[in-house]
Design a protein around this motif. Structure first.
Motif, PDB file in Angstrom:
ATOM      1  N   LEU A 106       0.853  -1.181   0.000  1.00  0.00           N
ATOM      2  CA  LEU A 106       0.000   0.000   0.000  1.00  0.00           C
ATOM      3  C   LEU A 106       0.888   1.229   0.000  1.00  0.00           C
ATOM      4  O   LEU A 106       1.761   1.381   0.866  1.00  0.00           O
ATOM      5  N   GLU A 107       0.678   2.109  -0.966  1.00  0.00           N
ATOM      6  CA  GLU A 107       1.399   3.367  -1.027  1.00  0.00           C
ATOM      7  C   GLU A 107       0.399   4.515  -0.986  1.00  0.00           C
ATOM      8  O   GLU A 107      -0.661   4.442  -1.627  1.00  0.00           O
ATOM      9  N   LEU A 108       0.724   5.544  -0.236  1.00  0.00           N
ATOM     10  CA  LEU A 108      -0.146   6.721  -0.143  1.00  0.00           C
ATOM     11  C   LEU A 108       0.659   7.915   0.306  1.00  0.00           C
ATOM     12  O   LEU A 108       1.818   7.791   0.728  1.00  0.00           O
ATOM     13  N   GLU A 109       0.021   9.076   0.218  1.00  0.00           N
ATOM     14  CA  GLU A 109       0.604  10.307   0.725  1.00  0.00           C
ATOM     15  C   GLU A 109      -0.369  10.947   1.712  1.00  0.00           C
ATOM     16  O   GLU A 109      -1.587  10.847   1.534  1.00  0.00           O
ATOM     17  N   TYR A 110       0.181  11.602   2.724  1.00  0.00           N
ATOM     18  CA  TYR A 110      -0.657  12.323   3.681  1.00  0.00           C
ATOM     19  C   TYR A 110       0.015  13.638   4.063  1.00  0.00           C
ATOM     20  O   TYR A 110       1.235  13.784   3.981  1.00  0.00           O
ATOM     21  N   ARG A 111      -0.801  14.586   4.488  1.00  0.00           N
ATOM     22  CA  ARG A 111      -0.277  15.821   5.079  1.00  0.00           C
ATOM     23  C   ARG A 111      -1.313  16.388   6.027  1.00  0.00           C
ATOM     24  O   ARG A 111      -2.521  16.135   5.896  1.00  0.00           O
ATOM     25  N   TRP A 112      -0.823  17.167   6.978  1.00  0.00           N
ATOM     26  CA  TRP A 112      -1.713  17.861   7.906  1.00  0.00           C
ATOM     27  C   TRP A 112      -2.263  19.101   7.227  1.00  0.00           C
ATOM     28  O   TRP A 112      -1.512  19.862   6.618  1.00  0.00           O
ATOM     29  N   VAL A 165       4.100   7.248   2.415  1.00  0.00           N
ATOM     30  CA  VAL A 165       4.114   6.053   3.252  1.00  0.00           C
ATOM     31  C   VAL A 165       3.978   4.833   2.355  1.00  0.00           C
ATOM     32  O   VAL A 165       3.142   4.802   1.453  1.00  0.00           O
ATOM     33  N   LYS A 166       4.821   3.845   2.610  1.00  0.00           N
ATOM     34  CA  LYS A 166       4.693   2.549   1.939  1.00  0.00           C
ATOM     35  C   LYS A 166       4.587   1.473   3.003  1.00  0.00           C
ATOM     36  O   LYS A 166       5.411   1.422   3.918  1.00  0.00           O
ATOM     37  N   ILE A 167       3.561   0.646   2.886  1.00  0.00           N
ATOM     38  CA  ILE A 167       3.340  -0.445   3.830  1.00  0.00           C
ATOM     39  C   ILE A 167       3.251  -1.738   3.033  1.00  0.00           C
ATOM     40  O   ILE A 167       2.445  -1.843   2.101  1.00  0.00           O
ATOM     41  N   ASP A 198       5.764  -4.298   7.040  1.00  0.00           N
ATOM     42  CA  ASP A 198       6.908  -3.393   6.969  1.00  0.00           C
ATOM     43  C   ASP A 198       6.415  -1.998   6.624  1.00  0.00           C
ATOM     44  O   ASP A 198       5.533  -1.838   5.767  1.00  0.00           O
ATOM     45  N   VAL A 199       6.997  -0.987   7.260  1.00  0.00           N
ATOM     46  CA  VAL A 199       6.545   0.385   7.084  1.00  0.00           C
ATOM     47  C   VAL A 199       7.722   1.283   6.710  1.00  0.00           C
ATOM     48  O   VAL A 199       8.773   1.255   7.364  1.00  0.00           O
ATOM     49  N   TYR A 200       7.518   2.076   5.658  1.00  0.00           N
ATOM     50  CA  TYR A 200       8.487   3.072   5.222  1.00  0.00           C
ATOM     51  C   TYR A 200       7.811   4.439   5.252  1.00  0.00           C
ATOM     52  O   TYR A 200       6.703   4.597   4.738  1.00  0.00           O
ATOM     53  N   VAL A 201       8.480   5.421   5.849  1.00  0.00           N
ATOM     54  CA  VAL A 201       7.989   6.801   5.864  1.00  0.00           C
ATOM     55  C   VAL A 201       9.010   7.666   5.142  1.00  0.00           C
ATOM     56  O   VAL A 201      10.165   7.760   5.581  1.00  0.00           O
ATOM     57  N   ASN A 202       8.599   8.237   4.003  1.00  0.00           N
ATOM     58  CA  ASN A 202       9.515   9.014   3.166  1.00  0.00           C
ATOM     59  C   ASN A 202      10.786   8.214   2.860  1.00  0.00           C
ATOM     60  O   ASN A 202      11.912   8.712   3.005  1.00  0.00           O
ATOM     61  N   ASP A 203      10.561   6.954   2.463  1.00  0.00           N
ATOM     62  CA  ASP A 203      11.620   6.033   2.003  1.00  0.00           C
ATOM     63  C   ASP A 203      12.531   5.531   3.116  1.00  0.00           C
ATOM     64  O   ASP A 203      13.529   4.848   2.836  1.00  0.00           O
TER      65      ASP A 203
END
Length: 213
Positions: free
Chosen positions: A79-85, A164-166, A174-179
């Motif tokens: 799962l790949e996505l982008e988020y921001r506040w 984010v890539k999960i 496995d979790v990646y935040v900004n690679d």
């Protein structure tokens, strides 16, 4: 190698990327939330007051507490996505391997997005990963057990997009935040819904893409 075989091989190479692209699934179509179900704490307000689509992005108000989750269950995927506040950094999370969509918290592993803690695991509703250990001196399992991320925060400042890539494979998350690889958890559950949390302040999500493994 015969000319015929070379030609066939070249054709297969050209087809392979197209086939891989077809496997990807956009679980948010950019228009509406028809692929999702919703939970709002104690059904305090209608879900459409919390979860909306704003300029092709998912907008989650942050209060009341709750979450939206896919109608389908998934196993073995990326799962790949982008988020921001939307305004100030706050609290939210991505739920994976949801077993039971209870109110207000499901049984699942939460990939934490709270500011400064993105990549932590929070074990909700009795879920577990073998990497979790009771803190020293604690004899009773807390209500919200946490497996802390491996690296210092790799989040961008509030207002900027984060990637984010999960990956979930046979219960291993496995979790990646900004690679940056931030966490790994090994659970007993191998299939479940995917969710996005409302908790804190307004948060935006975009470019949600799921790729089967």
């Amino acid at each position: 190698m015969k000319k015929t075989n070379v030609t066939l091989f070249a054709a297969l190479l050209l087809l392979a990327p197209a086939c891989m692209q077809q496997e990807k699934e956009t679980i948010f179509n950019g228009k509406d939330l028809s692929n999702w179900n919703f939970v709002v704490e104690n059904d305090a307000v209608p879900a459409d007051q919390v979860f909306t689509v704003d300029e092709g992005q998912i907008s989650i108000k942050g209060e009341p507490i709750g979450y939206m989750y896919t109608k389908e269950k998934y196993a073995n995927y990326t799962l790949e996505l982008e988020y921001r506040w939307a305004d100030e950094a706050s609290n939210s999370g991505i739920f994976v391997l949801i077993e039971d969509p209870k109110n207000p918290f499901p049984t699942c592993v939460e990939v934490q997005l709270a500011a400064g803690k993105a990549g932590d695991f929070v074990l909700l509703g009795g879920s577990d990963v073998k990497e979790y250990q009771l803190p020293e001196g604690v004899t009773e399992r807390p209500k919200f057990p946490v497996v802390e991320k491996e690296q210092p925060s790799s989040e961008n400042p509030a207002g900027e997009w984060n990637r984010v890539k999960i990956t979930v494979q046979d219960g291993v998350i496995d979790v990646y935040v900004n690679d940056v690889h931030q966490n790994r958890g090994t659970g007993r559950v191998k299939e479940g819904h995917i969710g996005l949390q409302s908790e804190g302040k307004r948060i935006l999500f975009r470019n949600l893409v799921l790729t089967p493994m």
